[in-house]
Design an enzyme around this catalytic site. Structure first.
Site, mmCIF file in Angstrom:
data_model
loop_
_atom_site.group_PDB
_atom_site.id
_atom_site.type_symbol
_atom_site.label_atom_id
_atom_site.label_comp_id
_atom_site.label_asym_id
_atom_site.label_seq_id
_atom_site.Cartn_x
_atom_site.Cartn_y
_atom_site.Cartn_z
ATOM 1 N N CYS A 11 -3.110 11.224 1.426
ATOM 2 C CA CYS A 11 -2.269 10.026 1.294
ATOM 3 C C CYS A 11 -0.899 10.246 0.644
ATOM 4 C CB CYS A 11 -3.031 8.973 0.505
ATOM 5 S SG CYS A 11 -4.560 8.482 1.330
ATOM 6 N N LYS A 28 0.830 -1.217 0.000
ATOM 7 C CA LYS A 28 0.000 0.000 0.000
ATOM 8 C C LYS A 28 0.862 1.264 0.000
ATOM 9 C CE LYS A 28 -2.859 3.069 0.062
ATOM 10 N NZ LYS A 28 -3.777 3.375 -1.036
#
Ligand SMILES: NC(=O)c1ccc[n+]([C@@H]2O[C@H](COP(=O)([O-])OP(=O)(O)OC[C@H]3O[C@@H](n4cnc5c(N)ncnc54)[C@H](O)[C@@H]3O)[C@@H](O)[C@H]2O)c1
Length: 424
Positions: free
Chosen positions: A258, A204
């Site tokens: 993010c 991720k």
């Protein structure tokens, strides 16, 4: 579903839509109230999400601030924010720890806990598992199941990505994996790729780091093109005619919850050597708002105005076009730099509502009234469709600083500068 943010709302709505009784838990009462009133608390353009929340609100989809709702839950999904500390660049798990503390005493025996938040490699093993064991007085995997299923959502396409993209599920025991696959198969059409906790954590953070590094390269090429006096967008178009090349688009900076922090999460636990490339890409991307400020000063000078005292209109406060997501927006450092250099800054955004420390207006014509320069940070459709000749008549000077290559070429009578637009 713990955390009713950009991830939690679409996940909870998709669960409800799959026939599962979903309860959203959040500490933010306004979000809880919105969901219970059948409204999505997100205000950006999110296709189908409002309709889904409306359809299932009060029936299969409820919200509460009370963790007692977990006592009967067969699965608990966690998507709370996992930022980094601004100064140290280390993970800040205040929200995640608070969740684990509140969840433990309310966790049903045999339930599956799925950590969807993005976390640094090693966090499942070193933080999540021991914290949850301690707070629940239960043992993994005997008494509860635990997986890491990072999300691949992006603002503007939340539901679409959730349903259609492949997904990595990290499990360190077979029962957790089986239960997680059974659950996620009900809301997803994409493939599920099983792996272990640590690999899922790395995958991720690595996929977002990949993006950040690519953006860093695109932005550095833009600075090079400006320096040589050519068009970075034309360079990009031609580079991409070469096989295996897929240069990204440069711009005013890289934002969002993010991308600016996941590279730091990825490298935060490394001990044997220091990474080179990843921090350098971060540095390039963080430099872009400063470059925007320099372009604004240059453009104003060309229009016969110094930056100190000039009235500058910032167009776009969200980090991404057509969304309300302003987290880590490059507009924030840009506004600070411009103000520090003496400019009077006004801000427009069609979606962003309140923002602590900044007054954001939704009236474009008012923000541009009497402005010496329009500085575009976000390529909202509003700006593409705007009648620039008419808006220009309201401005004191016709100066346009283009952070997203919105204009193919300068309009007649305007001073134009832009990221990667070395030819002007
Ligand atoms: N936004 C995205 O597109 C995206 C994509 C992939 C992964 N992620 C990751 O998913 C996670 C969540 O991101 P987000 O964008 O949804 O964040 P967000 O800030 O929009 O939402 C987080 C929510 O959690 C709530 N919260 C905080 N502490 C809580 C607590 N103790 N109990 C209950 N609720 C609590 C907050 O009030 C907030 O509503 C992050 O780790 C992020 O990196 C986000």
């Amino acid at each position: 579903m713990i955390g009713l943010g950009y991830v939690g709302v679409p996940v909870a709505a998709a669960l409800a839509d799959a026939g599962i009784r979903a309860v959203g838990i959040d500490v933010d009462e306004a979000k809880v109230r919105a969901v219970n009133a059948g409204k999505s608390p997100l205000t950006g353009r999110e296709p189908d999400l409002d309709a889904l929340v409306r359809r299932h609100g009060e029936k299969r989809l409820k919200a509460t601030t009370d963790y007692g709702a977990c006592r009967t839950a067969d699965a608990v999904l966690v998507a709370v924010e996992t930022p980094i500390d601004e100064d140290t660049k280390k993970p800040n798990y205040r929200a995640l720890r608070a969740v684990l503390r509140s969840l433990g005493p309310n966790l049903k025996r045999g339930a599956l806990v799925s950590i969807e938040s993005t976390i640094a490699p090693g966090t499942m093993e070193r933080l999540v598992k021991p914290y949850l064991e301690r707070s629940s007085h239960m043992r993994w995997p005997r008494d509860f199941l635990l997986v890491h299923t990072p999300e691949r959502l992006t603002a503007g396409k939340l539901l679409y990505n959730l349903v259609n993209l492949d997904r990595v599920v990290g499990a360190d025991d077979p029962r957790s994996l089986r239960k997680a696959i059974r659950l996620y198969e009900r809301i997803m059409k994409g493939a599920i790729h099983p792996t272990n906790w640590l690999t899922a954590e790395i995958v991720k953070t690595a996929e977002n780091t990949y993006w950040d590094v690519q953006l860093g390269l695109a932005n550095e090429f833009a600075l090079i093109a400006e320096d040589y006096g050519v068009d970075a967008y034309e360079v990009r178009r031609l580079v991409n005619t070469c096989p295996q090349r897929a240069l990204l688009v440069p711009g005013a900076g890289v934002g969002g919850h993010c991308i600016p922090k996941d590279p730091w999460l990825l490298v935060s636990g490394m001990s044997s050597f220091r990474p080179w490339l990843i921090p350098s890409a971060r540095e390039v991307n963080d430099f872009m708002p400063e470059r925007m400020a320099t372009l604004a000063a240059e453009a104003l000078r060309a229009a016969g105005r110094a930056l100190p005292g000039a009235r500058v209109a910032i167009l776009g406060f969200a980090y991404k076009e057509n969304t309300d997501d302003a987290r880590n927006s490059p507009a924030i450092p840009l506004i600070r730099i411009l103000r520090r250099r003496g400019a009077e800054v006004r801000i427009h955004d069609p979606y962003v509502k309140r923002q602590r420390g900044f007054r954001v207006s939704r009236k474009l014509a008012d923000v541009l009234e009497g402005a010496d320069a329009a500085v575009l940070v976000t390529a909202h459709d509003t700006y593409r469709r705007a009648d620039w000749p008419a808006l220009g008549r309201r401005m004191r000077r016709k100066v346009f600083v283009d952070g997203r290559c919105l204009w193919e070429k300068p309009l007649r009578g305007w001073v134009y500068r832009g990221i990667g637009r070395g030819q002007f």
